[in-house]
Design a protein around this motif. Structure first.
Motif, PDB file in Angstrom:
ATOM      1  N   PHE A  29      47.860  28.156  38.393  1.00 14.54           N
ATOM      2  CA  PHE A  29      46.649  28.983  38.442  1.00 14.54           C
ATOM      3  C   PHE A  29      46.890  30.262  39.241  1.00 14.54           C
ATOM      4  O   PHE A  29      46.463  31.345  38.841  1.00 14.54           O
ATOM      5  N   ARG A  30      47.610  30.154  40.342  1.00 15.65           N
ATOM      6  CA  ARG A  30      47.932  31.332  41.156  1.00 15.65           C
ATOM      7  C   ARG A  30      48.726  32.351  40.322  1.00 15.65           C
ATOM      8  O   ARG A  30      48.445  33.552  40.340  1.00 15.65           O
ATOM      9  N   THR A  31      49.705  31.863  39.573  1.00 13.37           N
ATOM     10  CA  THR A  31      50.532  32.730  38.734  1.00 13.37           C
ATOM     11  C   THR A  31      49.698  33.369  37.622  1.00 13.37           C
ATOM     12  O   THR A  31      49.819  34.571  37.364  1.00 13.37           O
ATOM     13  N   MET A  32      48.854  32.582  36.975  1.00 14.73           N
ATOM     14  CA  MET A  32      48.011  33.124  35.904  1.00 14.73           C
ATOM     15  C   MET A  32      47.036  34.170  36.439  1.00 14.73           C
ATOM     16  O   MET A  32      46.821  35.201  35.807  1.00 14.73           O
ATOM     17  N   ALA A  33      46.451  33.900  37.586  1.00 19.15           N
ATOM     18  CA  ALA A  33      45.516  34.861  38.189  1.00 19.15           C
ATOM     19  C   ALA A  33      46.256  36.148  38.563  1.00 19.15           C
ATOM     20  O   ALA A  33      45.744  37.253  38.343  1.00 19.15           O
ATOM     21  N   ALA A  36      47.007  38.183  35.532  1.00 16.65           N
ATOM     22  CA  ALA A  36      45.772  38.765  34.993  1.00 16.65           C
ATOM     23  C   ALA A  36      45.214  39.858  35.908  1.00 16.65           C
ATOM     24  O   ALA A  36      44.175  40.447  35.601  1.00 16.65           O
ATOM     25  N   GLY A  37      45.878  40.091  37.043  1.00 12.64           N
ATOM     26  CA  GLY A  37      45.395  41.089  37.994  1.00 12.64           C
ATOM     27  C   GLY A  37      44.176  40.621  38.765  1.00 12.64           C
ATOM     28  O   GLY A  37      43.411  41.440  39.284  1.00 12.64           O
ATOM     29  N   LEU A  38      44.002  39.307  38.891  1.00 16.84           N
ATOM     30  CA  LEU A  38      42.816  38.742  39.532  1.00 16.84           C
ATOM     31  C   LEU A  38      43.120  37.897  40.766  1.00 16.84           C
ATOM     32  O   LEU A  38      42.245  37.192  41.259  1.00 16.84           O
ATOM     33  N   ALA A  39      44.336  37.962  41.264  1.00 22.39           N
ATOM     34  CA  ALA A  39      44.712  37.130  42.410  1.00 22.39           C
ATOM     35  C   ALA A  39      43.779  37.336  43.593  1.00 22.39           C
ATOM     36  O   ALA A  39      43.461  36.383  44.320  1.00 22.39           O
ATOM     37  N   HIS A  40      43.319  38.560  43.786  1.00 25.37           N
ATOM     38  CA  HIS A  40      42.420  38.887  44.902  1.00 25.37           C
ATOM     39  C   HIS A  40      41.076  38.169  44.812  1.00 25.37           C
ATOM     40  O   HIS A  40      40.378  38.045  45.804  1.00 25.37           O
ATOM     41  N   PHE A 118      39.260  18.398  36.231  1.00 22.08           N
ATOM     42  CA  PHE A 118      40.017  19.599  35.899  1.00 22.08           C
ATOM     43  C   PHE A 118      40.111  19.828  34.392  1.00 22.08           C
ATOM     44  O   PHE A 118      39.944  20.948  33.902  1.00 22.08           O
ATOM     45  N   MET A 119      40.386  18.783  33.639  1.00 24.24           N
ATOM     46  CA  MET A 119      40.642  18.947  32.215  1.00 24.24           C
ATOM     47  C   MET A 119      39.396  19.291  31.399  1.00 24.24           C
ATOM     48  O   MET A 119      39.512  19.580  30.214  1.00 24.24           O
ATOM     49  N   LYS A 120      38.235  19.329  32.022  1.00 22.63           N
ATOM     50  CA  LYS A 120      37.047  19.766  31.287  1.00 22.63           C
ATOM     51  C   LYS A 120      37.196  21.222  30.851  1.00 22.63           C
ATOM     52  O   LYS A 120      36.513  21.674  29.943  1.00 22.63           O
ATOM     53  N   PHE A 121      38.112  21.946  31.486  1.00 20.41           N
ATOM     54  CA  PHE A 121      38.333  23.344  31.144  1.00 20.41           C
ATOM     55  C   PHE A 121      39.319  23.520  29.981  1.00 20.41           C
ATOM     56  O   PHE A 121      39.613  24.639  29.587  1.00 20.41           O
ATOM     57  N   ALA A 122      39.802  22.407  29.451  1.00 20.60           N
ATOM     58  CA  ALA A 122      40.690  22.439  28.280  1.00 20.60           C
ATOM     59  C   ALA A 122      40.233  21.395  27.267  1.00 20.60           C
ATOM     60  O   ALA A 122      40.968  20.460  26.949  1.00 20.60           O
ATOM     61  N   LEU A 155      40.312  27.367  32.784  1.00 22.50           N
ATOM     62  CA  LEU A 155      39.607  27.631  34.036  1.00 22.50           C
ATOM     63  C   LEU A 155      39.547  29.128  34.307  1.00 22.50           C
ATOM     64  O   LEU A 155      38.485  29.659  34.652  1.00 22.50           O
ATOM     65  N   LEU A 156      40.657  29.814  34.128  1.00 20.38           N
ATOM     66  CA  LEU A 156      40.678  31.257  34.356  1.00 20.38           C
ATOM     67  C   LEU A 156      39.726  31.962  33.390  1.00 20.38           C
ATOM     68  O   LEU A 156      38.976  32.850  33.800  1.00 20.38           O
ATOM     69  N   ALA A 157      39.719  31.556  32.136  1.00 18.31           N
ATOM     70  CA  ALA A 157      38.805  32.153  31.154  1.00 18.31           C
ATOM     71  C   ALA A 157      37.353  31.903  31.558  1.00 18.31           C
ATOM     72  O   ALA A 157      36.498  32.778  31.414  1.00 18.31           O
ATOM     73  N   HIS A 158      37.076  30.718  32.088  1.00 14.73           N
ATOM     74  CA  HIS A 158      35.723  30.373  32.541  1.00 14.73           C
ATOM     75  C   HIS A 158      35.307  31.215  33.750  1.00 14.73           C
ATOM     76  O   HIS A 158      34.145  31.614  33.863  1.00 14.73           O
ATOM     77  N   LEU A 159      36.240  31.471  34.651  1.00 17.15           N
ATOM     78  CA  LEU A 159      35.918  32.171  35.893  1.00 17.15           C
ATOM     79  C   LEU A 159      35.965  33.697  35.795  1.00 17.15           C
ATOM     80  O   LEU A 159      35.332  34.374  36.610  1.00 17.15           O
ATOM     81  N   LYS A 160      36.681  34.239  34.823  1.00 12.78           N
ATOM     82  CA  LYS A 160      36.796  35.700  34.699  1.00 12.78           C
ATOM     83  C   LYS A 160      35.444  36.406  34.716  1.00 12.78           C
ATOM     84  O   LYS A 160      35.285  37.400  35.429  1.00 12.78           O
ATOM     85  N   PRO A 161      34.449  35.936  33.975  1.00 15.06           N
ATOM     86  CA  PRO A 161      33.155  36.632  34.005  1.00 15.06           C
ATOM     87  C   PRO A 161      32.487  36.612  35.377  1.00 15.06           C
ATOM     88  O   PRO A 161      31.678  37.481  35.685  1.00 15.06           O
TER      89      PRO A 161
END
Length: 173
Positions: A29-33, A36-40, A118-122, A155-161
């Motif tokens: 998740f850290r790597t994906m964020a 995506a430029g969203l680590a912050h 966790f897997m509810k996001f997939a 999870l990242l797709a869910h949290l981006k908005p």
């Protein structure tokens, strides 16, 4: 002068010993964020429900399999889940049902519904739990990592908005 503070979204991955699944999910998740430029926008951590591995590195196969796919778990040290974690993190995520039960039991009554699977996001995987690869062959770690990557992407797709909407005015100087 107005000061804008970006509030981070807390994500905590939880498994049994905090040496396989949850540190892998943390790294993925850290790597994906980051990519995506969203680590912050996130506070990311992991913990375990079993104290027997506290202070240990991620398992050798978790390190090896993660490294092959570009995830660095080398600085990880296992830690024990606390009730304060349930309060601190917005998304305490369980790798399997036993972790969900433990987190809900530990949670303050008002937050007992905060822990989630966790897997509810997939949902496309049709999998509810990430199997524990501990003690198994590298193939088991690869299969767990496949699920973890799918869960982290969802999870990242869910949290981006939510990332753009979690800033607030902190005060005036």
């Amino acid at each position: 002068m107005l000061v804008w503070l970006a509030m981070t979204i807390g994500v905590l991955f939880v498994c049994t010993g905090n040496i396989c699944r949850s540190p892998t999910a943390e790294a993925v998740f850290r790597t994906m964020a980051l990519r995506a430029g969203l680590a912050h926008a996130f506070t990311i951590d992991s913990a375990g429900t079993y104290e027997g591995h506290v202070g240990q590195m991620a398992s050798p196969l978790a390190l090896q399999v993660g490294r092959r796919r570009g995830y660095d778990l080398s600085s990880h040290r296992a830690r024990l889940l606390t009730s304060a974690d349930i309060e601190k993190f917005d998304y305490p995520l369980a790798m399997d049902r036993s972790h969900l039960v433990a987190m809900r039991w530990m949670a303050p009554r008002a937050l007992s519904d905060r822990p989630q699977m966790f897997m509810k996001f997939a949902p496309q995987t049709r999998v509810i739990e990430v199997p524990d690869p501990y003690g198994g062959p590298a193939r088991a770690y690869e299969q767990s990592l496949n699920l973890i990557e799918a869960g982290c992407a969802g999870l990242l797709a869910h949290l981006k908005p939510l990332v753009g909407s979690n800033s607030e005015v902190a005060g005036k100087e």
